[in-house]
Enzyme design. Structure first.
Site, PDB file in Angstrom:
ATOM      1  N   PHE A 139     -41.479  20.958  69.547  1.00 30.51           N
ATOM      2  CA  PHE A 139     -42.572  20.106  70.036  1.00 30.51           C
ATOM      3  C   PHE A 139     -43.025  20.553  71.423  1.00 30.51           C
ATOM      4  O   PHE A 139     -44.210  20.559  71.749  1.00 30.51           O
ATOM      5  CB  PHE A 139     -42.102  18.646  70.078  1.00 30.51           C
ATOM      6  CG  PHE A 139     -42.999  17.717  70.843  1.00 30.51           C
ATOM      7  CD1 PHE A 139     -42.627  17.246  72.087  1.00 30.51           C
ATOM      8  CD2 PHE A 139     -44.223  17.320  70.320  1.00 30.51           C
ATOM      9  CE1 PHE A 139     -43.460  16.408  72.815  1.00 30.51           C
ATOM     10  CE2 PHE A 139     -45.058  16.479  71.044  1.00 30.51           C
ATOM     11  CZ  PHE A 139     -44.673  16.029  72.286  1.00 30.51           C
TER      12      PHE A 139
ATOM     13  N   TYR B  78     -54.625  16.481  90.730  1.00 33.92           N
ATOM     14  CA  TYR B  78     -55.367  15.964  89.570  1.00 33.92           C
ATOM     15  C   TYR B  78     -54.627  16.302  88.269  1.00 33.92           C
ATOM     16  O   TYR B  78     -54.414  15.440  87.418  1.00 33.92           O
ATOM     17  CB  TYR B  78     -56.795  16.524  89.499  1.00 33.92           C
ATOM     18  CG  TYR B  78     -57.532  16.022  88.275  1.00 33.92           C
ATOM     19  CD1 TYR B  78     -57.696  16.816  87.156  1.00 33.92           C
ATOM     20  CD2 TYR B  78     -58.010  14.708  88.222  1.00 33.92           C
ATOM     21  CE1 TYR B  78     -58.315  16.337  86.014  1.00 33.92           C
ATOM     22  CE2 TYR B  78     -58.625  14.219  87.080  1.00 33.92           C
ATOM     23  CZ  TYR B  78     -58.772  15.037  85.979  1.00 33.92           C
ATOM     24  OH  TYR B  78     -59.364  14.546  84.842  1.00 33.92           O
TER      25      TYR B  78
ATOM     26  N   ARG C 154     -60.152  27.359  80.011  1.00 35.94           N
ATOM     27  CA  ARG C 154     -60.808  27.658  78.719  1.00 35.94           C
ATOM     28  C   ARG C 154     -62.093  26.842  78.520  1.00 35.94           C
ATOM     29  O   ARG C 154     -63.077  27.330  77.982  1.00 35.94           O
ATOM     30  CB  ARG C 154     -59.817  27.345  77.584  1.00 35.94           C
ATOM     31  CG  ARG C 154     -60.315  27.612  76.182  1.00 35.94           C
ATOM     32  CD  ARG C 154     -59.544  26.826  75.139  1.00 35.94           C
ATOM     33  NE  ARG C 154     -59.694  25.407  75.345  1.00 35.94           N
ATOM     34  CZ  ARG C 154     -58.860  24.514  74.771  1.00 35.94           C
ATOM     35  NH1 ARG C 154     -57.836  24.928  74.042  1.00 35.94           N
ATOM     36  NH2 ARG C 154     -59.039  23.227  74.980  1.00 35.94           N
TER      37      ARG C 154
ATOM     38  N   ARG D 129     -68.756  17.997  84.297  1.00 30.87           N
ATOM     39  CA  ARG D 129     -67.347  17.734  84.683  1.00 30.87           C
ATOM     40  C   ARG D 129     -66.851  18.972  85.416  1.00 30.87           C
ATOM     41  O   ARG D 129     -66.943  20.077  84.889  1.00 30.87           O
ATOM     42  CB  ARG D 129     -66.501  17.473  83.429  1.00 30.87           C
ATOM     43  CG  ARG D 129     -66.778  16.121  82.802  1.00 30.87           C
ATOM     44  CD  ARG D 129     -66.421  15.979  81.331  1.00 30.87           C
ATOM     45  NE  ARG D 129     -65.253  16.675  80.852  1.00 30.87           N
ATOM     46  CZ  ARG D 129     -64.042  16.100  80.683  1.00 30.87           C
ATOM     47  NH1 ARG D 129     -63.881  14.862  81.015  1.00 30.87           N
ATOM     48  NH2 ARG D 129     -63.032  16.785  80.209  1.00 30.87           N
TER      49      ARG D 129
HETATM   50  C1  D61 Z   1     -43.943  18.843  76.454  1.00 27.65           C
HETATM   51  C2  D61 Z   1     -44.728  18.718  75.331  1.00 27.65           C
HETATM   52  C3  D61 Z   1     -46.051  18.325  75.459  1.00 27.65           C
HETATM   53  C4  D61 Z   1     -46.613  18.050  76.697  1.00 27.65           C
HETATM   54  C5  D61 Z   1     -45.831  18.180  77.811  1.00 27.65           C
HETATM   55  C6  D61 Z   1     -44.479  18.585  77.665  1.00 27.65           C
HETATM   56  C7  D61 Z   1     -46.386  17.922  79.040  1.00 27.65           C
HETATM   57  C8  D61 Z   1     -47.712  17.521  79.152  1.00 27.65           C
HETATM   58  C9  D61 Z   1     -48.499  17.374  78.054  1.00 27.65           C
HETATM   59  C10 D61 Z   1     -47.965  17.640  76.822  1.00 27.65           C
HETATM   60  C11 D61 Z   1     -49.932  16.955  78.215  1.00 27.65           C
HETATM   61  C12 D61 Z   1     -50.802  18.173  78.171  1.00 27.65           C
HETATM   62  C13 D61 Z   1     -52.258  17.814  78.274  1.00 27.65           C
HETATM   63  C14 D61 Z   1     -53.062  19.049  77.974  1.00 27.65           C
HETATM   64  C15 D61 Z   1     -54.307  18.719  77.261  1.00 27.65           C
HETATM   65  N1  D61 Z   1     -55.229  18.001  78.156  1.00 27.65           N
HETATM   66  C16 D61 Z   1     -55.722  16.802  77.830  1.00 27.65           C
HETATM   67  O1  D61 Z   1     -55.467  16.240  76.790  1.00 27.65           O
HETATM   68  C17 D61 Z   1     -56.623  16.210  78.904  1.00 27.65           C
HETATM   69  O2  D61 Z   1     -56.470  14.782  78.927  1.00 27.65           O
HETATM   70  C18 D61 Z   1     -55.331  14.440  79.726  1.00 27.65           C
HETATM   71  C19 D61 Z   1     -55.199  12.945  79.792  1.00 27.65           C
HETATM   72  C20 D61 Z   1     -54.683  12.386  78.515  1.00 27.65           C
HETATM   73  C21 D61 Z   1     -53.357  13.029  78.086  1.00 27.65           C
HETATM   74  C22 D61 Z   1     -53.192  12.799  76.637  1.00 27.65           C
HETATM   75  C23 D61 Z   1     -51.946  13.412  76.046  1.00 27.65           C
HETATM   76  C24 D61 Z   1     -51.964  14.767  75.675  1.00 27.65           C
HETATM   77  C25 D61 Z   1     -50.856  15.315  75.034  1.00 27.65           C
HETATM   78  C26 D61 Z   1     -49.732  14.516  74.763  1.00 27.65           C
HETATM   79  C27 D61 Z   1     -49.732  13.162  75.144  1.00 27.65           C
HETATM   80  C28 D61 Z   1     -50.861  12.617  75.793  1.00 27.65           C
HETATM   81  C29 D61 Z   1     -48.641  12.367  74.845  1.00 27.65           C
HETATM   82  C30 D61 Z   1     -47.540  12.893  74.147  1.00 27.65           C
HETATM   83  C31 D61 Z   1     -47.553  14.239  73.784  1.00 27.65           C
HETATM   84  C32 D61 Z   1     -48.623  15.041  74.067  1.00 27.65           C
HETATM   85  C33 D61 Z   1     -58.086  16.573  78.582  1.00 27.65           C
HETATM   86  O3  D61 Z   1     -58.467  15.923  77.406  1.00 27.65           O
HETATM   87  C34 D61 Z   1     -59.161  16.791  76.561  1.00 27.65           C
HETATM   88  C35 D61 Z   1     -59.787  15.941  75.501  1.00 27.65           C
HETATM   89  O4  D61 Z   1     -60.371  14.937  75.900  1.00 27.65           O
HETATM   90  O5  D61 Z   1     -59.647  16.325  74.337  1.00 27.65           O
HETATM   91  C36 D61 Z   1     -58.930  16.101  79.747  1.00 27.65           C
HETATM   92  O6  D61 Z   1     -59.732  15.172  79.560  1.00 27.65           O
HETATM   93  O7  D61 Z   1     -58.783  16.696  80.817  1.00 27.65           O
HETATM   94 MG    MG Z   2     -59.983  13.566  80.863  1.00 28.84          MG
END
Ligand code: D61
Ligand code: MG
Length: 413
Positions: free
Chosen positions: A285, A168, A212, A225
């Protein structure tokens, strides 16, 4: 008031907080004039304070691609997260979302607050997306397709085993890591990182969030959830929501420590991924969210407050992390320091104490082996102690001067 109290307790947060304020003010000034790009960047600041600042410091070409990549996936996630949407409506949208990105006419209203605005005005994101280079469009569409399909699979499937949990987190965050590595490569500044390392970057961030946000997620209405894997929590309680009840506090903290220990196994991959990066803006970043994550895990470990409210790093510490993360030495020091905060909290009666200790020591060894630790003092802690006492003294001297000045002017009147 809370933040003033926090600054009084940590006076050396003041300067980094001021710099953070100026940086976000600066970032807002840089918002492009074209209406669709203006919408995208102002929306980015509204839906993700933490990522908005680190995205803003990327080079123009890559910044636009990462901004759109973020908003497309955030919109997809808004559909996934809206527990009021019936499954037979939600699943087809998640699966077809990658095609909708190309269609300015397509809209689907859902989510709340700024997420609803993002959905209702999604045509701005499509317009900007269609202006990106083909390489960027293909990478973003490919990841959106795979994440949508993965999210759809888990709409009807519970996270039971630890393998389900990793699967997941791969769909919702690991794929973001793979996509970002592709965008970095397409921008010509970085080699293409191995998928396994890109995946670990995402899993470490997502698992930290899932740990968290336990209470927020379990109390979600209309439907809770649940992302903690049954294979872990069923060792401590009969139902996942039982962790939040007072009478289960000991078991809850043991389960929490088990989850944190599981997340720590991705750290060495993340250190490898970051140590291979060449571009300074891309490095910051990637590194800043990772340091925020290890800091948050150190805060959550053995902390019953996770089951009482949302545990967050204070803004002053966040400002410091953003201010002080410039190279791999800073990253090794930060991971070493935060591991040092977690380590003394390991209580030998905890069922996972041995495993937790070995994971923490493996992280500290990886940081030591970098050979940079002896050159520099710590990243966050000592400076704080030394700094705070002097700052408090200076603070009271200033206060005394102001008082004597005020009392002398009142006396002369
Ligand atoms: C390097 C730098 C940034 C990185 C990376 C590597 C690898 C992965 C990520 C960022 C993503 C980390 C996600 C951690 C936070 N979790 C969420 O936002 C969950 O939603 C996940 C699905 C949508 C992803 C959106 C996303 C997040 C960060 C990004 C990106 C896209 C694109 C570019 C850069 C960063 C979490 O959502 C919480 C919410 O609704 O606020 C969930 O629903 O589980
Ligand atoms: Mg989500």
């Amino acid at each position: 008031m809370g933040s003033l109290a926090a600054v009084l307790r940590h006076p050396d947060d003041l300067y980094p907080l001021l710099r953070l304020k100026m940086a976000s003010r600066q970032a807002e000034k840089q918002i492009p004039s074209e209406p669709h790009w203006a919408f995208c960047y102002s929306m980015l600041h509204k839906v993700s304070r933490s990522f908005a600042l680190v995205i803003q410091q990327l080079g123009t070409d890559l910044r636009n691609a990462v901004c759109i990549f973020y908003l497309v996936l955030r919109a997809l996630d808004t559909v996934e997260d809206d527990t009021s949407i019936p499954t037979d409506v939600k699943v087809p949208i998640l699966i077809a979302f990658h095609r909708h990105v190309y269609d300015r006419e397509w809209h689907f209203s859902c989510g709340t607050k700024e997420y609803k605005v993002l959905m209702d005005q999604f045509h701005h994101v499509s317009t900007a997306f269609l202006e990106l280079g083909k390489g960027y469009q293909d990478a973003i569409e490919d990841i959106t397709k795979r994440m949508g399909a993965g999210m759809a699979k888990f709409i009807c499937k519970e996270v039971e085993s630890i393998d389900d949990y990793d699967e997941y987190c791969y769909y919702v965050a690991g794929l973001v890591g793979l996509g970002l590595s592709k965008l970095f490569y397409a921008s010509g500044t970085e080699d293409l990182a191995p998928d396994s390392l890109s995946n670990s970057m995402g899993l470490f961030l997502q698992k930290t969030n899932i740990i968290r946000d336990y209470l927020e997620d379990i109390n979600e209405i209309p439907k809770c959830r649940m992302f903690w894997p049954r294979e872990i929590w069923s060792k401590y309680v009969n139902k996942l929501e039982d962790l939040k009840y007072e009478e289960n506090s000991d078991k809850a903290v043991q389960c929490l420590n088990d989850m944190v220990t599981n997340a720590l196994m991705h750290v060495e991959d993340c250190l490898k991924y970051m140590s291979a990066l060449r571009d300074h803006a891309i490095f910051r970043f990637c590194a800043i969210p990772q340091i925020m994550a290890i800091g948050t895990l150190a805060l959550c470990y053995n902390n019953i407050e996770v089951f009482r409210g949302v545990v967050k790093m204070r803004r002053g510490l966040t400002a410091k992390v953003i201010d002080r993360t410039n190279n791999m030495t800073d990253v090794y020091l930060a991971f070493y320091d935060f591991s040092n905060i977690l380590k003394p909290k390991i209580n030998k009666n905890d069922p996972n104490a041995t495993k937790t200790l070995s994971r923490v020591e493996a992280i500290q060894k990886a940081c030591m082996d970098s050979g940079v630790l002896n050159k520099r003092k710590s990243y966050i802690i000592q400076s704080e102690l030394r700094y705070s006492s002097t700052m408090i003294v200076i603070f009271f001297i200033i206060l005394a001067i102001i008082f004597s000045y005020l009392s002398s002017t009142r006396a002369s009147k």
